[in-house]
Design a protein around this motif. Structure first.
Motif, short mmCIF file in Angstrom:
data_model
loop_
_atom_site.label_atom_id
_atom_site.label_comp_id
_atom_site.label_asym_id
_atom_site.label_seq_id
_atom_site.Cartn_x
_atom_site.Cartn_y
_atom_site.Cartn_z
N VAL A 227 0.82 -1.21 0.00
CA VAL A 227 0.00 0.00 0.00
C VAL A 227 0.86 1.26 0.00
N GLU A 228 2.03 1.22 0.62
CA GLU A 228 2.86 2.43 0.73
C GLU A 228 3.60 2.75 -0.56
N GLU A 229 3.56 1.85 -1.52
CA GLU A 229 4.13 2.12 -2.84
C GLU A 229 3.09 1.89 -3.93
N TYR A 230 1.85 2.02 -3.54
CA TYR A 230 0.76 1.67 -4.45
C TYR A 230 0.73 2.54 -5.70
N GLY A 231 1.08 3.81 -5.55
CA GLY A 231 1.01 4.74 -6.68
C GLY A 231 1.81 4.28 -7.87
N THR A 232 2.95 3.67 -7.62
CA THR A 232 3.78 3.15 -8.72
C THR A 232 3.61 1.65 -8.88
N GLY A 233 3.51 0.93 -7.77
CA GLY A 233 3.42 -0.52 -7.82
C GLY A 233 2.20 -1.05 -8.54
N ARG A 234 1.11 -0.29 -8.49
CA ARG A 234 -0.13 -0.77 -9.12
C ARG A 234 -0.01 -0.86 -10.63
N ASP A 235 0.98 -0.19 -11.23
CA ASP A 235 1.13 -0.20 -12.68
C ASP A 235 2.12 -1.25 -13.18
N VAL A 236 2.75 -1.97 -12.27
CA VAL A 236 3.80 -2.93 -12.66
C VAL A 236 3.25 -4.34 -12.52
N PRO A 237 2.89 -4.99 -13.62
CA PRO A 237 2.22 -6.29 -13.50
C PRO A 237 3.12 -7.40 -12.99
N GLY A 238 4.43 -7.23 -13.05
CA GLY A 238 5.34 -8.29 -12.64
C GLY A 238 5.62 -8.34 -11.16
N VAL A 239 5.01 -7.44 -10.36
CA VAL A 239 5.21 -7.44 -8.91
C VAL A 239 3.85 -7.47 -8.23
N GLU A 240 3.85 -7.82 -6.94
CA GLU A 240 2.62 -7.82 -6.15
C GLU A 240 2.39 -6.41 -5.62
N GLY A 241 1.94 -5.52 -6.49
CA GLY A 241 1.78 -4.13 -6.11
C GLY A 241 0.35 -3.70 -5.86
N THR A 242 -0.61 -4.60 -6.06
CA THR A 242 -2.02 -4.27 -5.85
C THR A 242 -2.55 -5.08 -4.68
N SER A 243 -3.75 -4.76 -4.24
CA SER A 243 -4.32 -5.42 -3.07
C SER A 243 -4.90 -6.80 -3.38
N ARG A 244 -5.34 -7.00 -4.60
CA ARG A 244 -6.04 -8.24 -5.00
C ARG A 244 -7.24 -8.52 -4.10
N LEU A 245 -7.86 -7.47 -3.62
CA LEU A 245 -9.06 -7.61 -2.81
C LEU A 245 -10.33 -7.66 -3.64
N SER A 246 -10.23 -7.42 -4.94
CA SER A 246 -11.44 -7.26 -5.76
C SER A 246 -12.39 -8.44 -5.71
N PRO A 247 -11.94 -9.72 -5.79
CA PRO A 247 -12.93 -10.79 -5.70
C PRO A 247 -13.55 -10.91 -4.32
N HIS A 248 -12.78 -10.59 -3.29
CA HIS A 248 -13.32 -10.64 -1.93
C HIS A 248 -14.39 -9.56 -1.74
N LEU A 249 -14.16 -8.39 -2.32
CA LEU A 249 -15.18 -7.34 -2.28
C LEU A 249 -16.39 -7.72 -3.12
N ARG A 250 -16.15 -8.35 -4.27
CA ARG A 250 -17.25 -8.71 -5.14
C ARG A 250 -18.24 -9.65 -4.44
N PHE A 251 -17.72 -10.58 -3.66
CA PHE A 251 -18.59 -11.53 -2.96
C PHE A 251 -18.89 -11.10 -1.52
N GLY A 252 -18.44 -9.93 -1.16
CA GLY A 252 -18.75 -9.40 0.16
C GLY A 252 -18.10 -10.16 1.29
N GLU A 253 -16.93 -10.74 1.04
CA GLU A 253 -16.21 -11.44 2.10
C GLU A 253 -15.47 -10.46 3.01
N ILE A 254 -15.38 -9.23 2.56
CA ILE A 254 -14.86 -8.14 3.37
C ILE A 254 -15.64 -6.90 2.99
N SER A 255 -15.88 -6.04 3.95
CA SER A 255 -16.68 -4.85 3.66
C SER A 255 -15.78 -3.67 3.33
N PRO A 256 -16.24 -2.77 2.48
CA PRO A 256 -15.44 -1.58 2.20
C PRO A 256 -15.24 -0.71 3.43
#
Length: 474
Positions: A227-256
């Motif tokens: 999260v502390e390098e998200y601004g740049t990390g989110r654009d680099v597909p070869g690293v784990e720079g995003t949260s990957r929370l999207s499917p968990h949010l989609r099914f409501g396994e975690i709340s916003p």
């Protein structure tokens, strides 16, 4: 004594589940039910990858409920008659659920509330899955926002989202049916949500841990570093720079709300700019849901109606299959489409490039891509999926201009310079160095087995721009 029904939908969690929390505070016995509804008018059936996720999410939820003294009842069919039947079986005096925002779902819920009122049953819904409900964020003239930045600015200027509610320590025991035993339900396996003959889900199982515990771990891992390098990390597909929370949010396994306040707790003051950038991604999710709320046909109708006249070209079966299977000859597009097939997910930067290639370089209707992503994404979301496809196509709200055409070579050179992402999904290119891997057609012997480019980038770009100019002239 009357009982309570908690009807779960896209909120498969115990933590910060307002409907469940209210039921847990009541002395009444409780039935927690999930209805697999593929029959009600307008309800969009889940795609294959989402069905895989749902199976494992429900399995995890069932275990969590049992650990708290409850159980999960499964029923299949049109939801309204299923809930009415269950209310009669359990002598329910209360039905609780968390709100949904698509028109078919709202229509269904309103009808059920009307029936419950006529039967003397209290039916109550709660805000659980959006930080800002669509009708609460309005322009000065009272209409919906059509551009993200002022929408999000308005959200941030309002009241802070409510605090999340902790999961109940114990839950009421299950209500009994006429026989004195809890009502009978379906077995999860009988729904056939998992693929077989062939079972293509091995890569999904290796990548994901569906369920509330998996969602919580994803959030912790993200807060502990990326999260502390998200601004740049989110654009680099070869690293784990995003949260990957999207499917968990989609099914409501975690709340916003839980995510929002976890960020507040981790960064109580002077939060890095990257945290604000990530928070704005939650805002894009909210914006997409407002778009769907105001435009129920978002998955099938152009938001900008002038695109109804756009002369999309029907790709040949070979062209469409090449895109779907990651054989276009452009490594970034192909790596993304193979990642999608293997894991049920694709990096967002690559999603934009792959989508642009389909709708602009191939001039294919965006609805073809939206439907493919709906079937293959574990995070296929009824609002974000069509809104993002229309954004790339130029037909949506706050859309990328049609003349913005992602060049997959430029994109991979910029965001995957060393080819780490490309090599991870395209073994045919393993013999190419960091420079040549982005343009393998320049060294066909070293890229043996990799296809030639499906179309020329320059020629297909010019064709797309010319087509758009002719649309503007109409």
């Amino acid at each position: 004594m009357a009982s309570t029904i908690v009807w779960l939908r896209d909120d498969l969690r115990l933590d910060d589940n307002p409907a469940l929390a209210v039921a847990a505070s009541s002395p009444e016995k409780m039935t927690v039910v999930y209805v697999l509804d593929e029959a009600s008018p307008g309800i969009r059936p889940l795609g294959g990858a989402a069905r895989w996720w749902l199976h494992h999410s429900l399995s995890a939820l069932s275990a969590e409920l049992e650990s708290k003294g409850s159980r999960l009842l499964l029923r299949r069919g049109a939801a309204a008659p299923a809930i009415r039947e269950l209310a009669n079986e359990t002598a329910a005096g209360t039905i609780l659920w968390n709100r949904r925002y698509g028109l078919p779902e709202r229509t269904l819920d309103a009808g059920l509330k009307e029936w419950a009122t006529g039967e003397g049953i209290e039916a109550t819904s709660f805000q659980a899955n959006l930080l800002f409900e669509p009708w609460t964020v309005r322009t000065g003239s009272g209409g919906p926002y059509k551009v993200f930045t002022p929408f999000w600015r308005s959200c941030l200027a309002g009241a802070e989202p409510r605090l999340p509610v902790d999961a109940p320590q114990r839950l009421p025991e299950p209500a009994a049916g006429p026989s004195g035993a809890p009502p009978a339900g379906d077995s999860l396996d009988s729904w056939g949500l998992l693929p077989h003959r062939p079972d293509w889900s091995g890569g999904l199982a290796d990548t994901w841990a569906p369920g509330e515990q998996g969602a919580s771990q994803r959030l912790e891992d993200f807060l502990d570093g990326p999260v502390e390098e998200y601004g740049t990390g989110r654009d680099v597909p070869g690293v784990e720079g995003t949260s990957r929370l999207s499917p968990h949010l989609r099914f409501g396994e975690i709340s916003p709300f839980r995510i929002w306040h976890a960020l507040r707790e981790r960064f109580p003051r002077n939060a890095p700019a990257d945290v604000g950038i990530f928070r704005s991604e939650l805002g894009w999710r909210e914006f997409c849901w407002q778009l769907l709320y105001e435009n129920p046909g978002l998955a099938t109708e152009n938001y900008r109606r002038e695109f109804d006249r756009f002369p999309w070209q029907t790709p040949s079966d070979a062209e469409l299959e090449a895109w779907q299977q990651g054989r276009t000859g452009y490594p970034l597009v192909d790596a993304g489409m193979r990642q999608l097939w293997q894991t049920g997910w694709m990096h967002n930067r690559v999603r934009m490039a792959a989508a642009s290639f389909l709708v602009k370089n191939l001039l294919a209707d965006w609805r073809l891509g939206e439907a493919w992503f709906w079937d293959t994404l574990v995070d296929a979301d009824a609002a974000s999926n069509p809104a993002n496809w229309q954004w790339v196509a130029g037909s949506g709200a706050d859309a990328s201009p049609y003349f913005r055409i992602f060049n997959p070579v430029t994109q991979s050179k910029k965001f995957d310079a060393g080819g780490r992402y490309l090599r991870g999904y395209i073994p045919e290119l393993s013999g190419l160095d960091d420079k040549r891997i982005h343009e393998p057609w320049k060294d066909p012997e070293a890229a043996s087995g990799y296809p030639e480019p499906l179309v020329g980038l320059q020629e297909s770009r010019e064709r797309a721009l010319d087509t758009y100019q002719r649309l503007k002239a109409l």
